[in-house]
Structures are given as C-alpha cells and as structure tokens.
Write a protein that holds these residues in place. Sequence first.
Motif, short mmCIF file in Angstrom:
data_model
loop_
_atom_site.label_atom_id
_atom_site.label_comp_id
_atom_site.label_asym_id
_atom_site.label_seq_id
_atom_site.Cartn_x
_atom_site.Cartn_y
_atom_site.Cartn_z
N VAL A 96 -3.97 17.82 -3.53
CA VAL A 96 -5.03 18.19 -4.35
C VAL A 96 -5.98 19.13 -3.42
O VAL A 96 -6.37 18.72 -2.52
CB VAL A 96 -6.05 16.88 -4.68
N LYS A 97 -6.44 20.14 -4.09
CA LYS A 97 -7.24 21.19 -3.40
C LYS A 97 -8.86 21.14 -4.01
O LYS A 97 -8.84 21.32 -5.20
CB LYS A 97 -6.59 22.56 -3.57
N ILE A 98 -9.89 20.80 -3.31
CA ILE A 98 -11.02 21.05 -3.80
C ILE A 98 -11.77 21.96 -2.85
O ILE A 98 -11.90 21.64 -1.60
CB ILE A 98 -11.72 19.20 -3.84
N GLY A 99 -12.31 22.97 -3.43
CA GLY A 99 -12.72 23.99 -2.40
C GLY A 99 -11.95 24.57 -1.51
O GLY A 99 -10.92 24.62 -1.97
N ILE A 119 -10.59 22.31 1.11
CA ILE A 119 -10.24 21.25 1.48
C ILE A 119 -8.98 20.71 0.87
O ILE A 119 -9.05 20.56 -0.46
CB ILE A 119 -11.28 19.95 1.31
N VAL A 120 -7.85 20.64 1.60
CA VAL A 120 -6.60 20.32 1.00
C VAL A 120 -6.43 18.59 1.29
O VAL A 120 -6.41 18.18 2.29
CB VAL A 120 -5.51 21.00 1.62
N TYR A 121 -6.28 18.03 0.17
CA TYR A 121 -5.95 16.40 0.02
C TYR A 121 -4.23 16.52 0.15
O TYR A 121 -3.91 16.37 -1.19
CB TYR A 121 -6.66 15.61 -0.66
N ALA A 122 -3.63 16.49 1.28
CA ALA A 122 -2.04 16.18 1.11
C ALA A 122 -1.75 14.89 0.62
O ALA A 122 -2.53 13.86 0.86
CB ALA A 122 -1.57 16.65 2.46
N SER A 123 -0.98 14.72 -0.24
CA SER A 123 -0.68 13.36 -0.91
C SER A 123 -1.65 12.73 -1.32
O SER A 123 -2.16 11.71 -0.64
CB SER A 123 0.42 12.71 -0.03
N ALA A 124 -2.52 13.27 -2.24
CA ALA A 124 -3.62 12.62 -2.50
C ALA A 124 -3.91 11.17 -3.04
O ALA A 124 -4.72 10.63 -2.87
CB ALA A 124 -4.42 13.45 -3.70
N GLY A 125 -2.80 10.67 -3.22
CA GLY A 125 -2.40 9.23 -3.41
C GLY A 125 -3.17 8.34 -2.38
O GLY A 125 -3.84 7.30 -2.79
N GLN A 126 -2.78 8.82 -1.32
CA GLN A 126 -3.36 8.17 -0.01
C GLN A 126 -4.90 8.13 -0.23
O GLN A 126 -5.64 6.95 -0.13
CB GLN A 126 -2.97 8.76 1.27
N ASN A 127 -5.74 9.15 -0.50
CA ASN A 127 -6.92 9.16 -0.62
C ASN A 127 -7.56 8.22 -1.60
O ASN A 127 -8.64 7.57 -1.44
CB ASN A 127 -7.49 10.64 -0.71
N VAL A 128 -6.95 8.38 -2.86
CA VAL A 128 -7.33 7.49 -3.86
C VAL A 128 -7.18 5.98 -3.52
O VAL A 128 -8.17 5.37 -3.72
CB VAL A 128 -6.30 7.69 -5.06
N VAL A 129 -6.17 5.50 -2.74
CA VAL A 129 -6.06 4.34 -2.32
C VAL A 129 -7.33 3.84 -1.40
O VAL A 129 -7.83 2.67 -1.34
CB VAL A 129 -4.81 3.75 -1.45
N ILE A 130 -7.41 4.73 -0.48
CA ILE A 130 -8.68 4.45 0.56
C ILE A 130 -10.08 4.49 -0.19
O ILE A 130 -10.71 3.70 0.22
CB ILE A 130 -8.76 5.72 1.74
N LEU A 131 -10.09 5.37 -1.00
CA LEU A 131 -11.45 5.29 -1.85
C LEU A 131 -11.50 3.94 -2.50
O LEU A 131 -12.62 3.17 -2.61
CB LEU A 131 -11.59 6.39 -2.78
N VAL A 163 0.61 -1.22 0.08
CA VAL A 163 -0.04 0.04 -0.15
C VAL A 163 0.96 1.16 -0.03
O VAL A 163 0.59 2.13 -0.69
CB VAL A 163 -1.09 0.06 1.19
N PRO A 164 1.87 1.39 0.58
CA PRO A 164 2.53 2.64 0.65
C PRO A 164 3.22 2.98 -0.65
O PRO A 164 3.16 3.91 -1.39
CB PRO A 164 3.85 2.47 1.66
N PHE A 165 3.66 1.88 -1.40
CA PHE A 165 4.24 2.01 -2.83
C PHE A 165 2.84 2.49 -3.87
O PHE A 165 3.13 3.38 -4.72
CB PHE A 165 4.64 0.91 -3.50
N LEU A 166 1.92 1.92 -3.60
CA LEU A 166 0.53 1.91 -4.43
C LEU A 166 0.43 3.65 -4.16
O LEU A 166 0.13 4.26 -5.33
CB LEU A 166 -0.42 1.28 -3.99
N SER A 167 0.18 4.11 -2.93
CA SER A 167 -0.30 5.39 -2.78
C SER A 167 0.88 6.34 -3.39
O SER A 167 0.49 7.45 -3.83
CB SER A 167 -0.58 5.56 -1.24
N ALA A 168 1.96 5.99 -2.87
CA ALA A 168 3.12 7.05 -3.60
C ALA A 168 2.94 6.98 -5.07
O ALA A 168 3.19 8.18 -5.61
CB ALA A 168 4.51 6.39 -3.07
N GLY A 169 2.64 6.11 -5.75
CA GLY A 169 2.57 6.04 -7.28
C GLY A 169 1.28 6.76 -7.78
O GLY A 169 1.47 7.71 -8.63
N PHE A 170 0.37 6.77 -6.94
CA PHE A 170 -0.86 7.49 -7.20
C PHE A 170 -0.34 8.94 -7.23
O PHE A 170 -0.72 9.86 -7.92
CB PHE A 170 -2.11 7.28 -6.68
N THR A 171 0.21 9.31 -5.85
CA THR A 171 0.45 10.69 -5.64
C THR A 171 1.20 11.27 -6.77
O THR A 171 1.46 12.41 -7.12
CB THR A 171 1.44 10.69 -4.42
#
Length: 692
Positions: free
Chosen positions: A395-398, A400-412, A375-383
């Motif tokens: 990633v900034k939406i409105g 809200i700031v998603y720092a190292s958004a790869g993590q959020n992608v993996v969680i979703l 998982v760490p590699f995967l999220s780093a890859g997405f980031t």
Amino acid sequence: MLSIRPFRALWIALSLSSLGDWLSILALAVLAPGLTNGGGVAKSSAVGGVFVVTLLPALLLGPIAGALADRLDRRKTMIVGDVIRGLLFVSIPLFPNLTWIYVAKFAAGIASQFWNPAAAATMPNLVPREKLERANQLSLVTTYGTAPLAAGLFSILALVGSGLSMVLPVFRHTSNVNLALYFNAASYFVSALTVYFLRQISTRRERGEISVPSTAKAIWEGWRFIRRTPAISGLVVGMLGAFSAAGVVIGLGYSYVSQTLHGGSAGWGLIFAAIFVGMALGMAFGTRLFGGLSRRRLFGVTLTAAAIPLALIGLVPNLIMVTVFVVFLGVMSGIAYPLGFTIVGLEVDDDTRGRVFAFFQSTIQVILLAVIAAVPFLSAGFTKAIASTTGSGDVKIGNIVYASAGQNVVILLAALVVAFVGISSYRRMDDREGVPLAEDLLAALRGEEPPPVPDEDDAQVAAKSHGLFIAFEGGEGTGKTTQARLVSIWLREQGYDVVATHEPGATKIGMRLRALLLDTAHAGMSPRAEVLMYAADRAEHVASVIEPALNRGAVVITDRYIDSSLAYQGEGRGLRADGIARLNRWAANGRVPDLTVLLDMPPEEGLGRRARSGDRLESEPAEFHRRVRAGFLALAKAEPSRYLVIDATRSVEEITEEIKDRVRDILPDPIPSTAEAATGAFPAITDPPLPR
Ligand code: TYD
C-alpha cells in the motif's frame, strides 16, 4: 535487596535453576539433531521436538501444578523438583538417544511446573512488603537475564568439552555438549542445597478445619476467584492483552523488519536488542519515577500507553524510528510486567497465590504460543485481501510504502487491543476513584505525596470496596462460631472468595493481645486498658486482614467485631458507649459491617453449653452477661436494617437457613440457580460446635 538473606538464597536458587533451564534448551537443541540418522528435515524436526517438549508441560500441567503446589510443602516441592531435574539431566549423556532426550526434558519440564509457582509464591514470605516490588523485578531479571549468560557459558563449556574428549576417553563417546548437561545438572543440585538451607520458606499451614477441596475444585475456585475479584480480573485482562501484543511483535518481528523495513538480520538484531534495552530501562527507572502513583493505576496507564509506540511501529515503516518506538514499548512492558506480579503478590492470600501465579504463567504461555503461531497466517490473509481489492499487497500512502500491508494491519489491530485492554483493566483496578489521573501523575513526577481521595469519610470507605462484610455477634455459647463457619462454607461452596476470621486474636499481634486479655490471672484489669487492647487487636485485624480482603472484593466473615466492645466493655463494664464507639471507629478505619448477625439467647443457657472452665470474661457473674445481652439487643434495635437478630435457642440448621436467607439478599452477585441446587445436595455439616 540481596542483603536480605533469605531472599538472597531464593534468588541464587532461582538464578541457578533458570540458568539450568536455558542451558538445557541450548544443549539439547544441539544434541538432538546429532542423534538422528535422517537428513535435514529429520534434523530440524528433532530440534523442533525439543522445543515442543519444552513448552508442553506448561500447556498440559500449568494450572493443575499450581493448585497442587499450593497444597504441598513449598520447600520440599522445590528441593524434590531440583533433584529430579538434576538426575534427569545427568541421565541424558549416559543414555544418549532421541526418545530419552524428549522423555527427560518433558519430565524435567513437569518438575519445573511445580518448582516455579512454589518459588514465586514464596517470595512475599521472604521479603518485607515494601520491598516486594524490587524483589519481583530482580527475579524477573534473573529468569530472563540468565539466557544470554547461558549462551556464553554454553559456548565455553562446548569448547572445553571437546578439548577434554580428546584427552580423557570418558568424554569420547558422547558429544561435546555433555559438559553443559553436567553443569546444568550441577546447577539444579546446588539450587536444591540452597533451598534446603533456606528455613524461612513456609511449610504449608495445616488448616483442615474447614472442608479441603479437591484439586479439580481448587482450580475451578482459582478461576472463579480471579473472575470475582475485580482487581485481579483487571490484571488478567491486562496481562493477556499485553502478551497477545507481545506475540504479535515476536511473530511478525522478523518478516516486518526484513520485508517492510528492509533491515535484514542486522536490523532484526537491532530490534531485538532494543526491546531488552527498553525493558531494562523500564524496570530500572519506571517504578522509581512513578513510585508515588498507585500501583494499580500505573499498571493500567503503562498498558494503555504501550498502544502508542505499538501503533507508531505499524504506521512509520522506518527502521531507525521503529527501533526508538520498540525501546518505548520495552520500557512500558518493563514497568507493567513486574508490577503485575507485585500486585498478585500483595493482594492475593498466601493460600491461593501459587494457583494464581500458575494460572498466569500457563495462560501467558498458551496465549504467546497461539498468537505467534496464528499471526503470520493472519497477516498473510490481510495482505491477500488487500491485494484482491487494490491489485497489490503493498500500500502506498503519499511517498510511504507499506510492503505486505497485512502486517501493518495486524500491528495496528494489536495496538487497538492493547489500548482497549489497558483502559478496561485501569477501570477495573482503579483504587483512587475521584482523583483525576493527571493530578496523580503530576504529583508522582514531582515526587510529592499523592493528592488525597476526596471526602474519604466513613461511608465512602465502605462504599468504595467491592467486598461484603458480615459480623457475627452474641454472648457466650450462643453458637456464633459454628454459624460463622457454616455460612463461610456455604459461601465458599458457591465460589465466593471468603475470609473467615475472628476477634480477638486473628493476627500475630492479636494473638498476644488475646492471651493477655483472656488470661484469668489478669482479673481486675482496668476496663479502659481492656477497651484499648481490644481496639488495638481490632485495628491490626482491620488493617492487615479485613481491609485487604474487602478491597479485593472478598466476603469477610468475622466472629465478633466492634459491637462486642460496646456490649462487653460498654454495658458489661459500665463504660460510656460513645467513647468506645468513637475510639473503635478510629481504630477500625471506619469499617462498618454490611450485616451484623446477632445470636441472642439467655446467658444462663449459653454459659451452660460451655464444657471447659471459663476464660476471664466468661468467669464474670451472670449479671454481667445479662447486661451484655441487653447491650447487644439495644445496638440491633437502634439500627434494625443492618442487623439480623436470631433466637439462638433453636436448632443449628434452622438458624443457618435463616442467616442464609438474609445473606442471599445482600450478596454482590445473584446466585445462579444451579449453585442453589448444588448447595441443597451438599450434606449438612453436623459435627458439634468446635470448642475454641
Ligand atoms: P472467645 O474465645 O473468642 O469467645 P467466644 O467464643 O465467646 O467468641 O473470647 C472472646 C472474649 O472476649 C469473649 O468473652 C468476649 C470478649 N470480648 C470483649 O469483651 N470485647 C471485645 O471487643 C471482643 C472482640 C471480645
């Protein structure tokens, strides 16, 4: 729960043994770096080594040990396992060097691989079925709940140990960890003693009448069994999905909390606590609240529902909110995890249970480990990918700031997997098709009886289950028993989950009824009493053997069924057949065989085959048996599509082939041609029909 004495004993053994497991990890993680002369890297790899040898046995041995544990005497397995582990841990302070630590811990891990499935598989034999759920929850609580206890105990023992080493020279040479190791060894010895006095643990039944498969084959069969049993395969899919999500949470947890949520170590502690609080809540209240809901439905529902807090965790990067979501996630897993174990405990035979548990335990560990690592590699890859397209990994939406958004992608993604897996396992396992889930949920919440499954008439009962039900019928000495056995072996060879059974007397109660029924001292028993006793035997047989097996998708082969009553008591004794039929339909809960194989031959010939003196029914005059034969033939004639009538005067091999041809047509899955070839090579069983 703990007032059930055998369960209490097992629970004590389990607690001690888990406490020992945790204590040993803690103690060795402290001891190992102290034994290296190298610098920081060497020291931390020494600790890493301890974790590797802790996990390795499960990875290497999980499924094999489970299959072996099914064939060994469970009680002995547990005692030997405890004694070996105890001795190994005593030996560590005596020979304190790194290599020996690894060897000993590894060997102890191997012993645990046998101990654990034996203990898990024993549970259903010690507690009544309705309490199995609680029992499983309690043992899970002990398995994991002893971890913090072990941590506290370890600190105390370490303190006491260093105090002692100042006073007593014996303790001088080795470090202050020794006391923990001795304590640990003692906990295994006490556990062994506890199990020794626990007489209720079943020693394996000696069956042996049908070919005993090799260990490799047992594993293969365990796997095929899981694949072919919809309920259990649904469970496996669900469990694996749930644990890969858990792996994501564990693997990403710390960096998500620190980078995105800015929580630091304190935040990490908070999240860590939240998951345990949630699990405890789920275990304590979940099944109580939804007790009325079908277990299988509840499993699928909680799993699917877990996707919601998981997705929210990825979407709302706020520490307090995430803590709340994590509690909910914990609640869901606190409900689903023990449920999964209970379902296995209730729906898998004693024979295969150890294998299935072992399969679960080992695959769960493999999945967890693999996901945590990946998982760490995967999220780093997405980031990185996000950074390369947008210029920044954040990633900034409105606002809200998603720092190292790869993590959020993996969680979703994990949430998506959980939702998908939850729905698919719900579908596979659903045992209340036709009842809308919302109605079931409402009824459960209100504490009402669950709504009935619509039109549960005879035809639907049979249509609902996935299994195949075959009955063998015929007069005395027609070779039913031999043929039923050969067909069972043939089907097992192809990996079907086969339950071979017979009437009368396949259950405990049935055995007593059988003794009453067949005793020649009871000649002149009233025919109606006879009908009722056969029906009582059948009712018990259907409820406790046939239905559970069919519901989980097994092939059930019974030597005699309702038709025997219609032929023997109806035609033979001259009672009205429609009354017997109605009574038996009720007794058998409407279960009708998918196929009835009728072995037909003149009664003189069949009775002539018997070597021993006859039982009560066999001793009836020839005229009685002629009527019985006519009765069977009339039944077959009335419903030709459901019968296979066979001239039983032919050779055993010829008859078996004819039966196989017919059975092949109605088997749930087409038989792959490779299996066919293998069956051809299988030496025909030529031993003479077994007298029963
Ligand atoms: P069993 O030893 O199982 O005989 P077999 O090898 O012939 O199957 O004995 C069962 C006896 O019980 C058999 O004589 C038939 C009789 N029987 C009935 O009369 N009614 C029934 O419903 C059943 C199941 C068996």
